[in-house]
Design an enzyme around this catalytic site. Sequence first.
Site, PDB file in Angstrom:
ATOM      1  N   SER A  13     -18.278 -35.696  85.596  1.00 17.03           N
ATOM      2  CA  SER A  13     -18.464 -34.462  86.378  1.00 17.03           C
ATOM      3  C   SER A  13     -17.249 -34.157  87.234  1.00 17.03           C
ATOM      4  O   SER A  13     -17.159 -33.084  87.824  1.00 17.03           O
ATOM      5  CB  SER A  13     -19.705 -34.584  87.268  1.00 17.03           C
ATOM      6  N   SER A 131     -10.411 -49.229  84.263  1.00 16.70           N
ATOM      7  CA  SER A 131     -10.072 -50.157  85.333  1.00 16.70           C
ATOM      8  C   SER A 131      -9.150 -49.389  86.267  1.00 16.70           C
ATOM      9  O   SER A 131      -9.379 -48.204  86.565  1.00 16.70           O
ATOM     10  CB  SER A 131      -9.401 -51.392  84.721  1.00 16.70           C
ATOM     11  N   TYR A 145     -13.465 -52.209  96.015  1.00 15.97           N
ATOM     12  CA  TYR A 145     -12.995 -51.533  94.792  1.00 15.97           C
ATOM     13  C   TYR A 145     -12.134 -52.483  93.960  1.00 15.97           C
ATOM     14  O   TYR A 145     -12.308 -52.605  92.744  1.00 15.97           O
ATOM     15  CB  TYR A 145     -12.208 -50.297  95.209  1.00 15.97           C
ATOM     16  N   LYS A 149     -12.787 -53.842  90.130  1.00 18.75           N
ATOM     17  CA  LYS A 149     -11.872 -53.593  89.009  1.00 18.75           C
ATOM     18  C   LYS A 149     -11.339 -54.908  88.429  1.00 18.75           C
ATOM     19  O   LYS A 149     -11.101 -55.004  87.222  1.00 18.75           O
ATOM     20  CB  LYS A 149     -10.722 -52.670  89.451  1.00 18.75           C
TER      21      LYS A 149
HETATM   22  N1  LIG Z   1      -8.032 -40.912  90.593  1.00 16.70           N
HETATM   23  C1  LIG Z   1      -7.249 -41.950  90.549  1.00 16.70           C
HETATM   24  O1  LIG Z   1      -6.114 -41.909  91.057  1.00 16.70           O
HETATM   25  C2  LIG Z   1      -7.699 -43.222  89.858  1.00 16.70           C
HETATM   26  C3  LIG Z   1      -6.783 -44.298  89.803  1.00 16.70           C
HETATM   27  C4  LIG Z   1      -7.186 -45.460  89.160  1.00 16.70           C
HETATM   28  C5  LIG Z   1      -8.445 -45.555  88.577  1.00 16.70           C
HETATM   29  N2  LIG Z   1      -9.300 -44.494  88.642  1.00 16.70           N
HETATM   30  C6  LIG Z   1     -10.627 -44.645  88.020  1.00 16.70           C
HETATM   31  O2  LIG Z   1     -10.916 -43.506  87.239  1.00 16.70           O
HETATM   32  C7  LIG Z   1     -12.319 -43.231  87.287  1.00 16.70           C
HETATM   33  C8  LIG Z   1     -12.520 -41.797  87.783  1.00 16.70           C
HETATM   34  O3  LIG Z   1     -12.049 -41.715  89.115  1.00 16.70           O
HETATM   35  P1  LIG Z   1     -11.552 -40.333  89.772  1.00 16.70           P
HETATM   36  O4  LIG Z   1     -10.982 -40.702  91.085  1.00 16.70           O
HETATM   37  O5  LIG Z   1     -10.667 -39.595  88.853  1.00 16.70           O
HETATM   38  O6  LIG Z   1     -12.896 -39.508  89.845  1.00 16.70           O
HETATM   39  P2  LIG Z   1     -13.849 -39.077  91.051  1.00 16.70           P
HETATM   40  O7  LIG Z   1     -13.483 -37.681  91.407  1.00 16.70           O
HETATM   41  O8  LIG Z   1     -13.863 -40.115  92.108  1.00 16.70           O
HETATM   42  O9  LIG Z   1     -15.238 -39.007  90.277  1.00 16.70           O
HETATM   43  C9  LIG Z   1     -16.103 -40.099  90.156  1.00 16.70           C
HETATM   44  C10 LIG Z   1     -17.049 -39.814  89.000  1.00 16.70           C
HETATM   45  O10 LIG Z   1     -17.954 -40.923  88.882  1.00 16.70           O
HETATM   46  C11 LIG Z   1     -19.271 -40.406  88.829  1.00 16.70           C
HETATM   47  N3  LIG Z   1     -20.199 -41.381  89.423  1.00 16.70           N
HETATM   48  C12 LIG Z   1     -20.127 -41.993  90.629  1.00 16.70           C
HETATM   49  N4  LIG Z   1     -21.190 -42.787  90.804  1.00 16.70           N
HETATM   50  C13 LIG Z   1     -21.942 -42.675  89.668  1.00 16.70           C
HETATM   51  C14 LIG Z   1     -23.165 -43.243  89.239  1.00 16.70           C
HETATM   52  N5  LIG Z   1     -23.878 -44.105  89.994  1.00 16.70           N
HETATM   53  N6  LIG Z   1     -23.640 -42.919  87.999  1.00 16.70           N
HETATM   54  C15 LIG Z   1     -22.948 -42.041  87.205  1.00 16.70           C
HETATM   55  N7  LIG Z   1     -21.795 -41.469  87.565  1.00 16.70           N
HETATM   56  C16 LIG Z   1     -21.301 -41.778  88.786  1.00 16.70           C
HETATM   57  C17 LIG Z   1     -19.238 -39.101  89.617  1.00 16.70           C
HETATM   58  O11 LIG Z   1     -20.261 -38.215  89.168  1.00 16.70           O
HETATM   59  P3  LIG Z   1     -21.665 -37.861  89.935  1.00 16.70           P
HETATM   60  O12 LIG Z   1     -21.437 -37.928  91.399  1.00 16.70           O
HETATM   61  O13 LIG Z   1     -21.977 -36.492  89.418  1.00 16.70           O
HETATM   62  O14 LIG Z   1     -22.598 -38.903  89.430  1.00 16.70           O
HETATM   63  C18 LIG Z   1     -17.873 -38.553  89.202  1.00 16.70           C
HETATM   64  O15 LIG Z   1     -17.983 -37.867  87.979  1.00 16.70           O
HETATM   65  C19 LIG Z   1     -12.930 -44.291  88.213  1.00 16.70           C
HETATM   66  O16 LIG Z   1     -13.405 -45.362  87.442  1.00 16.70           O
HETATM   67  C20 LIG Z   1     -11.745 -44.717  89.049  1.00 16.70           C
HETATM   68  O17 LIG Z   1     -11.892 -46.017  89.551  1.00 16.70           O
HETATM   69  C21 LIG Z   1      -8.963 -43.329  89.287  1.00 16.70           C
END
Ligand SMILES: NC(=O)c1ccc[n+]([C@@H]2O[C@H](COP(=O)([O-])OP(=O)(O)OC[C@H]3O[C@@H](n4cnc5c(N)ncnc54)[C@H](OP(=O)(O)O)[C@@H]3O)[C@@H](O)[C@H]2O)c1
Length: 273
Positions: A13, A131, A145, A149
Site C-alpha cells: 500500500s 531485508s 528494526y 532484519k
Molecule cells: N524505505 C527505505 O529506505 C527502506 C530501506 C531499507 C529497507 N526497506 C524495507 O522495505 C520495505 C518497505 O518499506 P518502505 O519504507 O518503503 O515502506 P513504508 O512506507 O514504511 O510502508 C510499509 C508497508 O508495510 C505495510 N505493513 C506494515 N505493517 C503491516 C502488517 N502488519 N501487515 C501487512 N502490511 C503491513 C504497510 O501497509 P498497511 O499499513 O496498509 O498495512 C505499508 O504498505 C520494508 O520491509 C522496509 O524495511 C525500506
Amino acid sequence: MKNRKTVWITGASSGLGLHTAMALRDDGWQVIAGARSFNERPDAIPGVTCLPLDVSSEDSVRSFCGKASSAALPDALVQCAGMLVLGSCEETETEEFRRVIDTNYLGMVRMNRAVLPLMRKNGGGKIVLFSSINGLLGIPFQSAYTASKHAIEGYAECLSMEVKPFGIQVMLVEPGDHRSGSDKYRPHAAAMDSRSPYAAAYDSAVGRIHHDEMNGSDPDVLGRKIAKTLDRKRIPFRRRIASPDQHLAVYVHRFLGARINAAILRSYYIRKK
Ligand SMILES: NC(=O)c1ccc[n+]([C@@H]2O[C@H](COP(=O)([O-])OP(=O)(O)OC[C@H]3O[C@@H](n4cnc5c(N)ncnc54)[C@H](OP(=O)(O)O)[C@@H]3O)[C@@H](O)[C@H]2O)c1
C-alpha cells in the site's frame, strides 16, 4: 491472459512495496497485493488485485492466502511489509520490540509457511524477502528494526537451502535509503522524550536517518530492478540496491574491525553540538 505469471506481494500500500507492485504489473505480471489498509481501499492500485492482509495475524494470513489462491496460485511471493520503532535499546519497551519483530520477521515466516505448500505443489516458485542494509550492520536507535532484519538474513539462508530441491528460489533484497518510506511506519518509542538521557544523541541520529531517507534513492528504480530480476530463470540469493556510500559501509563493516566500524558510524549518526 494465457501463461501470465502471478505474484503475491505484501506491504504493497505504500513505499517500496507499492513501487515494486506497480513495476511488476507494468512488466506483465498478474499482481495480487496485500496490506491492512486495502480493507478500506480495495481499488488502491489500478490493475492490481488488492486484498486486506495483516501479516501479524495468522487468521488474516490464512484469509488472504485463501482469497488470493482462488484468483491464482503464486509463481512468486514478494514480502515488503515492514515497520520500525525508533528508540534507545534501554527505553524501547519489550512490547515495541515485539511489534517490530512480529511484523517484519514473523510476518514473513507466517506468509512463507502458508505459501510454501502451494509452491511445492506447483513445482517451484520464487520468494523475495525485503531485508535492508540494516540486516547487515547496526545503526544507533534502530535496534528493534536492525534485529528483525538480521533475523531475516539468517532465516533466508536456512530457507533457501531447504526449499531448493523443490524448485523454489529465495532472494534477499537489501535496500539502502530510498525516498519512499512514510513516517507513519516509523514511530518513536513511547519513552523517548527530552528527559531521556539519550535525548541529544537520539535527536542527532533521528535527524540523520530522516535526512538520508528524504534524500535517498528513487523507489521506482528499485521496483523496476526487482521486476527485471524476477524475470530471470535463476535469481541471485542477494540483491543489494543501495548508493555507493552504503555499499562502502557494508564493506567497511565486513572488513574493518568492530571498533573502527563503530567509531565511523557513531560519528556519522551522533554529532556533537
Ligand atoms: N524505505 C527505505 O529506505 C527502506 C530501506 C531499507 C529497507 N526497506 C524495507 O522495505 C520495505 C518497505 O518499506 P518502505 O519504507 O518503503 O515502506 P513504508 O512506507 O514504511 O510502508 C510499509 C508497508 O508495510 C505495510 N505493513 C506494515 N505493517 C503491516 C502488517 N502488519 N501487515 C501487512 N502490511 C503491513 C504497510 O501497509 P498497511 O499499513 O496498509 O498495512 C505499508 O504498505 C520494508 O520491509 C522496509 O524495511 C525500506
